[in-house]
Write a protein that holds these residues in place. Structure first.
Motif, PDB file in Angstrom:
ATOM      1  N   LEU A  86      80.465 -18.890  14.594  1.00 55.55           N
ATOM      2  CA  LEU A  86      80.181 -19.546  13.313  1.00 55.55           C
ATOM      3  C   LEU A  86      79.051 -20.438  13.350  1.00 55.55           C
ATOM      4  O   LEU A  86      78.116 -20.741  12.696  1.00 55.55           O
ATOM      5  N   ARG A  87      78.920 -21.330  14.610  1.00 51.63           N
ATOM      6  CA  ARG A  87      78.194 -22.274  14.556  1.00 51.63           C
ATOM      7  C   ARG A  87      76.790 -21.808  14.847  1.00 51.63           C
ATOM      8  O   ARG A  87      75.935 -22.322  14.542  1.00 51.63           O
ATOM      9  N   ASN A  88      76.506 -20.740  15.575  1.00 55.26           N
ATOM     10  CA  ASN A  88      75.085 -20.352  15.747  1.00 55.26           C
ATOM     11  C   ASN A  88      74.486 -19.426  14.699  1.00 55.26           C
ATOM     12  O   ASN A  88      73.423 -19.290  14.616  1.00 55.26           O
ATOM     13  N   ASN A  94      75.144 -23.038   3.801  1.00 55.75           N
ATOM     14  CA  ASN A  94      76.286 -23.750   3.539  1.00 55.75           C
ATOM     15  C   ASN A  94      77.459 -23.813   3.985  1.00 55.75           C
ATOM     16  O   ASN A  94      78.414 -23.738   3.522  1.00 55.75           O
ATOM     17  N   THR A  95      77.362 -23.070   5.171  1.00 56.60           N
ATOM     18  CA  THR A  95      78.593 -22.723   5.767  1.00 56.60           C
ATOM     19  C   THR A  95      79.414 -23.824   6.404  1.00 56.60           C
ATOM     20  O   THR A  95      80.577 -23.746   6.788  1.00 56.60           O
ATOM     21  N   SER A  96      78.826 -24.930   6.803  1.00 57.73           N
ATOM     22  CA  SER A  96      79.492 -25.991   7.492  1.00 57.73           C
ATOM     23  C   SER A  96      80.839 -26.367   7.159  1.00 57.73           C
ATOM     24  O   SER A  96      81.722 -26.366   7.714  1.00 57.73           O
ATOM     25  N   TRP A  97      80.826 -26.263   5.759  1.00 58.01           N
ATOM     26  CA  TRP A  97      81.994 -26.769   5.090  1.00 58.01           C
ATOM     27  C   TRP A  97      83.137 -25.824   5.259  1.00 58.01           C
ATOM     28  O   TRP A  97      84.297 -26.073   5.909  1.00 58.01           O
ATOM     29  N   GLU A  98      82.759 -24.381   5.277  1.00 58.20           N
ATOM     30  CA  GLU A  98      83.671 -23.469   5.468  1.00 58.20           C
ATOM     31  C   GLU A  98      84.006 -23.157   6.803  1.00 58.20           C
ATOM     32  O   GLU A  98      85.324 -22.919   7.453  1.00 58.20           O
ATOM     33  N   VAL A  99      83.215 -23.531   7.736  1.00 60.16           N
ATOM     34  CA  VAL A  99      83.368 -23.542   9.305  1.00 60.16           C
ATOM     35  C   VAL A  99      84.542 -24.812   9.586  1.00 60.16           C
ATOM     36  O   VAL A  99      85.438 -24.179  10.268  1.00 60.16           O
ATOM     37  N   GLU A 100      84.388 -25.651   8.767  1.00 62.00           N
ATOM     38  CA  GLU A 100      85.301 -26.870   8.983  1.00 62.00           C
ATOM     39  C   GLU A 100      86.840 -26.411   8.677  1.00 62.00           C
ATOM     40  O   GLU A 100      87.824 -26.633   9.275  1.00 62.00           O
ATOM     41  N   GLN A 101      86.908 -25.799   7.410  1.00 64.66           N
ATOM     42  CA  GLN A 101      88.285 -25.072   6.920  1.00 64.66           C
ATOM     43  C   GLN A 101      88.456 -24.297   8.171  1.00 64.66           C
ATOM     44  O   GLN A 101      90.024 -24.419   8.190  1.00 64.66           O
ATOM     45  N   SER A 229      78.830 -22.656  -2.311  1.00 63.41           N
ATOM     46  CA  SER A 229      79.391 -22.688  -0.881  1.00 63.41           C
ATOM     47  C   SER A 229      80.220 -21.431  -0.573  1.00 63.41           C
ATOM     48  O   SER A 229      80.025 -21.025   0.246  1.00 63.41           O
ATOM     49  N   ILE A 230      81.195 -21.126  -1.556  1.00 62.96           N
ATOM     50  CA  ILE A 230      82.035 -19.830  -1.321  1.00 62.96           C
ATOM     51  C   ILE A 230      81.230 -18.555  -1.079  1.00 62.96           C
ATOM     52  O   ILE A 230      81.443 -17.703  -0.230  1.00 62.96           O
ATOM     53  N   ALA A 231      80.157 -18.408  -2.029  1.00 67.09           N
ATOM     54  CA  ALA A 231      79.294 -17.251  -1.871  1.00 67.09           C
ATOM     55  C   ALA A 231      78.573 -17.181  -0.426  1.00 67.09           C
ATOM     56  O   ALA A 231      78.467 -16.104  -0.034  1.00 67.09           O
ATOM     57  N   ALA A 232      78.143 -18.350  -0.269  1.00 63.13           N
ATOM     58  CA  ALA A 232      77.598 -18.216   1.238  1.00 63.13           C
ATOM     59  C   ALA A 232      78.573 -17.908   2.188  1.00 63.13           C
ATOM     60  O   ALA A 232      78.310 -17.273   3.232  1.00 63.13           O
ATOM     61  N   ARG A 233      79.745 -18.424   2.208  1.00 68.46           N
ATOM     62  CA  ARG A 233      80.782 -18.022   3.109  1.00 68.46           C
ATOM     63  C   ARG A 233      80.921 -16.285   3.187  1.00 68.46           C
ATOM     64  O   ARG A 233      81.132 -15.978   4.390  1.00 68.46           O
ATOM     65  N   VAL A 234      81.147 -16.034   2.045  1.00 68.02           N
ATOM     66  CA  VAL A 234      81.611 -14.558   1.967  1.00 68.02           C
ATOM     67  C   VAL A 234      80.334 -13.785   2.491  1.00 68.02           C
ATOM     68  O   VAL A 234      80.580 -12.589   3.183  1.00 68.02           O
ATOM     69  N   ALA A 235      79.096 -14.089   1.954  1.00 67.39           N
ATOM     70  CA  ALA A 235      77.834 -13.398   2.627  1.00 67.39           C
ATOM     71  C   ALA A 235      77.940 -13.241   4.002  1.00 67.39           C
ATOM     72  O   ALA A 235      77.511 -12.379   4.399  1.00 67.39           O
ATOM     73  N   TYR A 236      78.417 -14.585   4.678  1.00 65.55           N
ATOM     74  CA  TYR A 236      78.305 -14.468   5.994  1.00 65.55           C
ATOM     75  C   TYR A 236      79.480 -13.574   6.689  1.00 65.55           C
ATOM     76  O   TYR A 236      78.882 -12.738   7.406  1.00 65.55           O
TER      77      TYR A 236
END
Length: 796
Positions: A86-88, A94-101, A229-236
């Motif tokens: 996730l980190r790399n 915008n993923t940092s928030w999601e990573v934290e979750q 931020s959710i869209a970014a997470r899902v794209a990822y």
DNA sequence: TAGGGTTTT
């Protein structure tokens, strides 16, 4: 915005309508102007600004990781490979928030190690009632059936991401969800925080083939930052570029394309889509997320969706709500099935007081020190009703801290409310030095909109400041009322994000169950409906009293809005939309404001009016007054004052800011909220585009004649003709020229506060400690006769 | 002498 439209409007109908028909036909003579699309760089700039909006929060979190700890410290050893994955990933910012979750969620099995020792809780017994254990998740369901059928995830998936997705609580309900939806057109999903519903359900739909035949899946959010931020997470998760298969659309920022099959949108944005596509024919499935919040846009969407599912039997609707009102949504959609998905949160213990607290500020103060002196480390979040209360509390806290000196461990106090300079706001995200406990004093902003790390204790006095619109007096009132049970639970949940937490409610358990409402009053029952009614009319919904509202607004409120729309020339005598009305729907503004813009071209001041209108709805939090620097802030503000009043002051601010190259430093020097001005600039650009589109102007060249001020006054009066007040003969109060007779006052923040002119127009009437007119400017009898004669000709 | 929180092709 507040409007008085009384019987007189009806009497003057023919006169008003004649005038409007004339202007309509004039407008018809204007040659059509091709729609101007924003230049690339404008879009870039807007996006840049949007990013900046999010920056303080994100940035501070990144700093935190850099300076104090790494994400690895949160994780179990076996989770590290996932974390590094996730980190790399650099493709989505915008993923940092999601990573934290994810880190926090996967940390859950560890929670026992953090368990707070029961003995500590006993120390409270002399203050607090017996504790009640509130479990936000259901371990029985969570441990569930491990023997799930293996799912055929498409080959593009990285195995590790697939693994993470499988670990979410919602995964166990994937089959249930899809089967139920196959057999039902509408499904209510109860998904608690941490269930993964928002990121996963749209993906399940996609995997099940709902995006075939060029159709897309939409998911609405009440807040912009959530959509992006959710869209970014899902794209990822789907390993695609944001804006291609997965995208988002919010005002001023569209990251979607023809290829987009999963789209996250703000609820207001999907509502606007109805204007161009009343059947939402582009979508195969629509998920209304956070429906329990009952925003006005969500409410209207629900009513419209209830309509179109009849004509579109293939369309699937998913309503995601909190437990507390799932049943109501189900009933609204003819007893649609409810699917329960447990969340993954840490338990929060709730403490109540034994008897009601007369002074909740004092009680909160005491509780903060009790927590600080008896409880293990962890930050404290206190919910207060507004800026003033927060400042009082901060002072009292600092005072006590000073007096106690070395007798207590160090404590760091910081505050957050919406109208606060962003530099100061970001302070709350900083990690306190080791051994120091952070106390955050916050308004409702910390209930849903922002999340602060490290909170383990919540102090909740149980109050909220709420805005209520009264259609009879056309006045808003801002009053402190007890919050709802749903709200109190939401606040408590803020203590259970990093580990088990505690919530101290400064009211009794009896009060919680017997005196608090289950839910907050839906926004639709508390707001001026004029814009919404115009929108519904433009969608061809003429019988508004039959529209399926979940909680129907009062008949009076609807009729008042119709009368106003008629007075503005948006409706004809048969209640049908006029050409003016159709043009008004193009503008994302209150119809009164749009009216000012539409009329401004007659007076050659369209650019000026667009500036003023772009700022006016934000004008109440344009200037800030930090404690201790209030006089300096007032003096700086006074330099920008215009003798004609606040509308002109706004224009002054705009022009000066522009002269300074839209400078952030200038804003800081003048105690102006930079973010507010940026937002206004976005709105201004949009308004100018729309003005070109409907043929009001063909260039942005501003013409400034000698009579500019007078022309601006005329344009303002053409929309706000009903908001004229006269200085009363005795005292300093004002009385409306027509309508209610009770006295009101110029707001102390107004440029006219000391001047007290004979006649003023105002933007809104707000009841706080007094009835205040906010945003006032001078007019005179001659102007009123010329621009509002039709309204004042009859006695009212 | 003073403004809870969202949001709009």
């Amino acid at each position: 915005m507040n409007i008085q439209s009384g019987k007189g409007v009806r009497r003057n109908r023919s006169e008003l309508f004649a005038q409007e028909e004339q202007s309509d036909s004039e407008e018809n003579n204007v040659p059509p102007v091709t729609e101007v699309t924003p230049r690339e760089e404008e879009q870039e700039q807007e996006h840049e600004q949007e990013q900046q909006d999010h920056r303080p929060m994100k940035k501070s979190r990144h700093n935190q990781y850099k300076s104090n700890r790494t994400e690895y410290e949160y994780a179990l050893p076996e989770e590290q490979s996932k974390k590094s994955l996730l980190r790399n990933n650099k493709s989505t910012a915008n993923t940092s928030w999601e990573v934290e979750q994810f880190n926090k969620a996967s940390q859950l099995p560890l929670s026992n190690e953090d368990k707070i020792i029961e003995n500590n809780a006993d120390d409270y017994e002399f203050v607090f009632d017996e504790t009640q254990f509130v479990n936000y998740d259901d371990p029985d369901i969570l441990s569930g059936d491990e023997e799930q059928e293996s799912l055929d995830l498409t080959s593009a998936f990285n195995n590790e991401i697939a693994e993470l997705r499988k670990n979410l609580p919602v995964y166990n309900y994937r089959a249930d969800f899809l089967t139920t939806l196959e057999n039902n057109q509408v499904l209510i999903v109860v998904g608690e925080t941490g269930s993964g519903k928002t990121t996963q359900l749209p993906q399940y739909l996609y995997e099940a083939g709902y995006s075939q035949n060029n159709l897309a899946i939409a998911c609405t959010q009440p807040r912009r930052v959530a959509a992006t931020s959710i869209a970014a997470r899902v794209a990822y998760e789907m390993n695609v570029k944001l804006g291609h298969e997965v995208g988002y659309t919010i005002r001023f920022d569209d990251k979607s394309s023809k290829d987009t099959v999963i789209k996250y949108v703000t609820d207001g944005m999907l509502l606007r889509e109805f204007l161009t596509d009343p059947q939402l024919s582009h979508y195969s499935a629509i998920m209304i997320d956070e429906a329990h919040e009952r925003t006005i846009s969500t409410e209207i969407l629900l009513g419209l969706l209830k309509d179109i599912i009849v004509t579109r039997p293939q369309l699937k609707i998913i309503i995601a709500s909190a437990t507390i009102n799932a049943e109501k949504f189900s009933q609204f959609f003819n007893n649609a099935p409810i699917l329960n998905i447990p969340g993954r949160r840490f338990p929060v213990k709730i403490h109540y007081t034994k008897s009601p607290e007369a002074n909740y500020i004092q009680a909160a103060l005491t509780t903060i020190f009790q927590i600080h002196t008896t409880q293990p480390e962890g930050d404290i979040l206190v919910f207060l009703t507004g800026q003033e209360e927060i400042e009082t509390m901060e002072e009292a806290l600092q005072d006590s801290i000073g007096k106690l000196g070395d007798q207590i461990e160090p404590m760091l106090v910081c505050s957050i409310y919406a109208n606060m300079a962003s530099e100061v706001q970001s302070k709350i995200f900083n990690k306190p030095p080791p051994g120091t406990r952070k106390v955050v004093l916050a308004t409702n902003i910390a209930e849903t909109s922002i999340t602060i790390d490290g909170i383990k204790y919540v102090v909740d006095p149980g109050y909220v400041k709420q805005n209520k619109y009264n259609p009879a007096t056309s006045m808003e009132s801002l009053v402190v009322v007890p919050c709802s049970r749903a709200s109190a639970d939401q606040r408590a949940g803020r203590a259970g994000r990093v580990g088990p937490g505690k919530c101290f409610r400064l009211f009794t358990k009896w009060c919680f169950y017997n005196e608090l409402d289950a839910n907050p009053t839906p926004e639709i029952l508390r707001t001026n409906l004029t814009s919404v009614i115009l929108l519904l009319l433009s969608l061809g919904i003429n019988d508004l009293l039959k529209f399926p509202f979940m909680d129907p607004p009062s008949k009076q409120s609807i009729i008042k809005s119709l009368e106003l729309l008629y007075a503005l020339g948006a409706l004809n005598s048969k209640g049908k939309l006029t050409k003016t009305g159709q043009k008004m729907t193009e503008f994302p503004l209150d119809p009164i404001l749009t009216k000012c813009i539409l009329m401004s071209s007659k007076f050659g001041v369209t650019i000026q009016i667009c500036c003023i209108i772009a700022m006016i709805s934000e004008s109440s939090n344009l200037f800030y007054r930090p404690k201790g620097k209030a006089e300096l802030a007032d003096a700086r503000k006074a330099q920008l004052h215009h003798q004609l009043g606040d509308h002109f002051t706004l224009l002054n601010v705009w022009r000066t800011w522009k002269d300074y190259g839209y400078s952030k430093e200038w804003c800081r020097d003048c105690f102006i909220n930079y973010k507010t001005l940026q937002r206004s600039k976005n709105v201004y650009d949009q308004l100018i585009r729309l003005c070109k589109k409907v043929g009001l102007i063909d260039s942005v060249q501003e013409t400034r004649g000698d009579d500019e001020d007078r022309m601006i006054q005329k344009a303002l009066l053409s929309g706000f003709f009903m908001n004229v007040c006269r200085l009363s003969r005795m005292g300093d109060g004002y009385v409306k020229l027509k309508g209610s007779t009770s006295g009101c006052f110029i707001h102390p923040s107004s440029a006219l506060y000391k001047t007290k002119p004979k006649l003023v127009i105002y933007y809104e009437l707000v009841l706080t400690s007094k009835e205040y007119m906010r945003c006032c400017s001078i007019v005179d009898d001659k102007l009123v006769r010329e621009m509002a004669g039709h309204y004042y000709a009859s006695k009212g």
